[in-house]
Design a protein around this motif. Structure first.
Motif, PDB file in Angstrom:
ATOM      1  N   THR A  18      33.576  38.786  48.040  1.00 12.41           N
ATOM      2  CA  THR A  18      34.957  39.305  47.473  1.00 12.41           C
ATOM      3  C   THR A  18      35.981  37.929  47.993  1.00 12.41           C
ATOM      4  O   THR A  18      35.772  37.287  48.742  1.00 12.41           O
ATOM      5  CB  THR A  18      35.536  40.481  48.234  1.00 12.41           C
ATOM      6  N   LEU A  30      42.752  33.232  33.227  1.00 10.20           N
ATOM      7  CA  LEU A  30      41.365  33.910  33.297  1.00 10.20           C
ATOM      8  C   LEU A  30      40.344  33.677  32.284  1.00 10.20           C
ATOM      9  O   LEU A  30      39.102  32.958  32.562  1.00 10.20           O
ATOM     10  CB  LEU A  30      41.356  35.473  33.268  1.00 10.20           C
ATOM     11  N   LEU A  50      31.374  38.559  37.514  1.00 10.36           N
ATOM     12  CA  LEU A  50      32.722  38.558  38.196  1.00 10.36           C
ATOM     13  C   LEU A  50      33.643  39.651  37.436  1.00 10.36           C
ATOM     14  O   LEU A  50      33.705  39.764  36.452  1.00 10.36           O
ATOM     15  CB  LEU A  50      33.309  37.257  37.962  1.00 10.36           C
ATOM     16  N   TYR A  52      37.537  41.105  37.924  1.00 16.81           N
ATOM     17  CA  TYR A  52      38.857  40.740  38.798  1.00 16.81           C
ATOM     18  C   TYR A  52      39.898  41.909  38.164  1.00 16.81           C
ATOM     19  O   TYR A  52      39.822  42.313  37.197  1.00 16.81           O
ATOM     20  CB  TYR A  52      39.286  39.468  37.779  1.00 16.81           C
ATOM     21  N   ASN A  56      42.344  40.602  42.842  1.00 11.93           N
ATOM     22  CA  ASN A  56      41.139  40.682  43.593  1.00 11.93           C
ATOM     23  C   ASN A  56      39.840  40.352  42.769  1.00 11.93           C
ATOM     24  O   ASN A  56      39.550  40.718  41.648  1.00 11.93           O
ATOM     25  CB  ASN A  56      40.910  41.981  44.150  1.00 11.93           C
ATOM     26  N   VAL A  57      39.048  39.743  43.527  1.00 14.41           N
ATOM     27  CA  VAL A  57      37.692  39.194  42.814  1.00 14.41           C
ATOM     28  C   VAL A  57      36.446  39.869  43.658  1.00 14.41           C
ATOM     29  O   VAL A  57      36.385  39.809  44.821  1.00 14.41           O
ATOM     30  CB  VAL A  57      37.591  37.664  42.855  1.00 14.41           C
ATOM     31  N   GLN A  59      32.227  39.127  42.995  1.00 17.66           N
ATOM     32  CA  GLN A  59      31.350  38.503  42.280  1.00 17.66           C
ATOM     33  C   GLN A  59      29.872  38.272  42.979  1.00 17.66           C
ATOM     34  O   GLN A  59      29.709  38.305  44.122  1.00 17.66           O
ATOM     35  CB  GLN A  59      31.764  36.767  42.257  1.00 17.66           C
ATOM     36  N   HIS A  81      41.304  30.565  45.904  1.00 16.30           N
ATOM     37  CA  HIS A  81      40.514  31.803  46.528  1.00 16.30           C
ATOM     38  C   HIS A  81      41.388  31.702  47.762  1.00 16.30           C
ATOM     39  O   HIS A  81      41.203  30.740  48.504  1.00 16.30           O
ATOM     40  CB  HIS A  81      39.196  31.556  46.576  1.00 16.30           C
ATOM     41  N   ASN A 106      37.901  42.036  33.393  1.00 18.46           N
ATOM     42  CA  ASN A 106      39.192  42.034  33.822  1.00 18.46           C
ATOM     43  C   ASN A 106      39.550  43.253  34.012  1.00 18.46           C
ATOM     44  O   ASN A 106      39.611  44.119  32.978  1.00 18.46           O
ATOM     45  CB  ASN A 106      40.209  41.302  32.925  1.00 18.46           C
TER      46      ASN A 106
END
Length: 149
Positions: A18, A30, A50, A52, A56-57, A59, A81, A106
Motif C-alpha cells: 500500500t 491516472l 492496482l 486507487y 491511496n494505492v 497494488q 509515493h 479507480n
C-alpha cells in the motif's frame, strides 16, 4: 511478455503493498500513469492489479523476483509515493492476474464504503502493522479482479 531473470529463478513472486500519493491525481493523470506502467510491466513480464482511491494505492505485482523487485524498488524511490508499506510477499504456483500487465481500478468513495472486505481491511490496519493483515488485502484485490474481469 518477457520473463528474463538474470538469477535464473523461474518461480513467480507475488508482492502486495500500500502507499499514499503525495499529490492527488486527476483521472487524466491516472490514465497516463497506468499506460506507462502497463508498457514497462509488459516488457518485464510483470502482471498485477492496482486499486486507487482518494490518494491511496493498494497494488499486487507478480513475476520473477528480479522483475517484481525492479518495479517495487522504483515505486519506493518514486517521490509521488509516500508511506509505502509491504503487506505480503510470497512465491506462488500461478499468477492471480496473469492476463493483465496492470489491471487498474479507480475506486470511488461509495464503492469503498460498500465493500465489506475493504472496511475490514481498513478497520484492522489503522495504526497497526499491515503485514498482519496481508490476507485481507489480497482478498480485496481478488474481489476487484473478479468484479473487473
Amino acid at each position: 511478455m518477457r520473463s528474463d531473470d538474470p538469477s535464473g529463478d523461474p518461480r513467480i513472486l507475488t508482492l502486495t503493498y500500500t502507499s499514499s500519493v503525495t499529490d492527488l491525481l486527476s483521472v487524466t493523470q491516472l490514465v497516463e500513469l497506468i499506460e506507462q506502467i502497463r508498457s514497462k510491466n509488459e516488457r518485464l513480464g510483470v502482471t498485477g492489479l492496482l486499486l486507487y482511491s482518494g490518494g491511496n494505492v493498494i497494488q499486487t505485482l507478480e513475476g520473477t523476483s528480479y522483475a517484481v523487485y525492479q518495479v517495487f524498488d522504483a515505486i519506493r524511490a518514486d517521490t509521488r509515493h509516500g508511506d509505502v508499506r509491504l503487506l505480503d510477499r510470497r512465491y506462488v504456483g500461478d499468477r492471480s492476474f496473469g492476463t493483465w500487465s496492470m489491471g487498474f481500478r479507480n475506486v470511488s468513495a461509495r464503492e469503498v464504503a460498500d465493500l465489506q472486505d475493504f472496511n475490514e481491511f481498513a478497520r484492522q490496519s489503522v495504526g497497526h502493522d499491515l503485514v498482519d493483515h496481508a490476507a485481507s488485502a489480497f482478498e480485496l484485490l481478488g474481489t476487484f479482479r473478479v468484479n473487473t474481469a
